[in-house]
Scaffold this motif. Structure first.
Motif, mmCIF file in Angstrom:
data_model
loop_
_atom_site.group_PDB
_atom_site.id
_atom_site.type_symbol
_atom_site.label_atom_id
_atom_site.label_comp_id
_atom_site.label_asym_id
_atom_site.label_seq_id
_atom_site.Cartn_x
_atom_site.Cartn_y
_atom_site.Cartn_z
ATOM 1 N N GLU A 276 -39.366 66.980 34.180
ATOM 2 C CA GLU A 276 -37.952 66.691 34.188
ATOM 3 C C GLU A 276 -37.665 65.595 35.295
ATOM 4 N N PRO A 277 -36.783 64.772 35.050
ATOM 5 C CA PRO A 277 -36.489 63.766 36.176
ATOM 6 C C PRO A 277 -36.148 64.444 37.414
ATOM 7 N N ILE A 278 -36.152 64.015 38.548
ATOM 8 C CA ILE A 278 -35.665 64.733 39.438
ATOM 9 C C ILE A 278 -33.988 64.765 39.691
ATOM 10 N N THR A 279 -33.246 63.690 38.983
ATOM 11 C CA THR A 279 -31.906 63.623 38.884
ATOM 12 C C THR A 279 -31.446 64.924 38.424
ATOM 13 N N SER A 280 -32.211 65.689 37.274
ATOM 14 C CA SER A 280 -31.694 66.856 36.693
ATOM 15 C C SER A 280 -32.372 68.069 37.502
ATOM 16 N N PHE A 281 -33.774 67.831 37.663
ATOM 17 C CA PHE A 281 -34.571 69.148 38.320
ATOM 18 C C PHE A 281 -34.123 69.524 39.521
ATOM 19 N N ASP A 282 -33.636 68.517 40.392
ATOM 20 C CA ASP A 282 -32.946 68.955 41.828
ATOM 21 C C ASP A 282 -32.163 67.685 41.981
ATOM 22 N N SER A 283 -30.691 68.110 41.320
ATOM 23 C CA SER A 283 -29.699 66.955 41.090
ATOM 24 C C SER A 283 -29.167 66.296 42.731
#
Ligand code: ADP
Ligand code: MG
Length: 311
Positions: A276-283
């Motif tokens: 996942e992108p970090i923007t969804s993994f650890d928003s």
């Protein structure tokens, strides 16, 4: 300078680096230049034609794939239609988006080499709304050898991507760590190049050759090619040497270096493992916010240059 003053300066540098989500006017950023803060980009009412950006550095492990995924996701959060093209036979971009490319029938390789495969046959949706992927796998390594004998061998990627340009706002090509024919194809297809540079000793090694290659491509193959920016990655404000490397980047390349700097954090490899992108993994993480800030900076640069979808 007294020890207290030195510590205070160190402290403010740390604060500035850790707060690159919301810079204060007049504050010096990690690149040593005043942070201005970038405006929120206007939402788009019409989409396309896309600006095509090659994410390029012949050195491996500098953050090309991480930047492609996360800048792409941050641009998609801003309502941009984004296409990511995996142009590395390692397939790390595909894996980083949770797609296992070895079991896929149609990849970029098939698109390049087979006339009856169309660009739409190779598109995959990703977990990010508005962001699509063209996957690659090890087959692509064969393309380099096969393309050598083709007429117009430098323009094959640009040709196959052309039908998609009206449908997206940004197309980002994640290049392999080499300056071979595949990378030349990406540069010949692109409007801009984004160069991630790791804040480590030897980061600048090879940059002269990269710049020379970009210059040759822009003179001989693709006169519209521009340098969209150099991005400092894996920055750690606690170590003197990463601060020195960043200072030497700014010294050498001035305003071509983005104000936004990407810190070194283990959350990036963690996000890759999660696909996942970090923007969804650890928003809410610093890493996610850094790529959101980079998206704003990139869109503002394009707006000021009168190109792409900055509006
Ligand atoms: P490239 O595509 O240039 O080879 P990658 O984006 O794959 O580089 O990054 C190489 C490795 O470093 C990956 O494991 C990735 O998760 C990790 N990485 C990338 N950016 C960062 C960062 N800012 N901080 C820590 N690790 C990072
Ligand atoms: Mg990569």
């Amino acid at each position: 300078m007294g020890i207290v003053a030195a510590l205070a300066q160190e402290g403010s540098a740390l604060v500035a680096a850790s707060r690159n989500a919301e810079p204060q006017a007049g504050e010096l950023g990690p690149t040593g230049r005043p942070l201005s803060g970038f405006p929120d980009p206007e939402p788009l009412v019409v989409h396309g034609p896309a600006r095509t950006v090659a994410v390029c550095n012949q050195k491996g492990g500098v953050g090309k794939t991480t930047t492609t995924i996360n800048l792409g996701a941050a641009l998609a959060e801003r309502g941009r239609r984004v296409l990511l093209v995996d142009f590395d036979p390692q397939g790390a971009l595909s894996v980083g988006l949770g797609i296992q490319p070895h079991d896929i029938d149609n990849t970029v390789y098939n698109l390049l080499m087979e006339r009856d495969v169309s660009a739409h046959d190779v598109l995959h949706k990703t977990c990010v709304d508005g962001m699509d992927l063209m996957p690659s796998n090890i087959d692509l390594s064969g393309a380099e050898v096969q393309l050598v004998h083709e007429v117009g061998r430098e323009y094959v990627l640009g040709g196959v991507l052309k039908p998609l340009v009206p449908e997206y706002d940004v197309i980002m090509i994640d290049c392999q760590p080499s300056l071979g024919l595949l990378t030349i194809n990406a540069l010949a297809a692109a409007d801009g190049v984004l160069i991630p540079l790791e804040c480590e000793y030897f980061a600048m090694r090879g940059v002269a050759l990269l710049m020379e290659t970009i210059d040759k491509v822009s003179r001989r193959l693709n006169t519209k090619l521009a340098i969209d920016g150099l991005l400092a990655t894996m920055y750690d404000s606690r170590t003197l040497h990463t601060r020195e490397v960043l200072a030497s980047m700014v010294n050498g390349f001035g305003d071509q270096v983005f104000h936004t700097v990407i810190n070194r954090t283990v959350r990036f490899p963690d996000a890759t493992v999660a696909g996942e992108p970090i923007t969804s993994f650890d928003s809410g993480s610093m890493g996610a916010n850094a790529y959101r800030e980079l998206a704003k900076e990139v869109l503002e640069r394009w707006r000021q240059a009168g190109v792409g979808h900055g509006g």
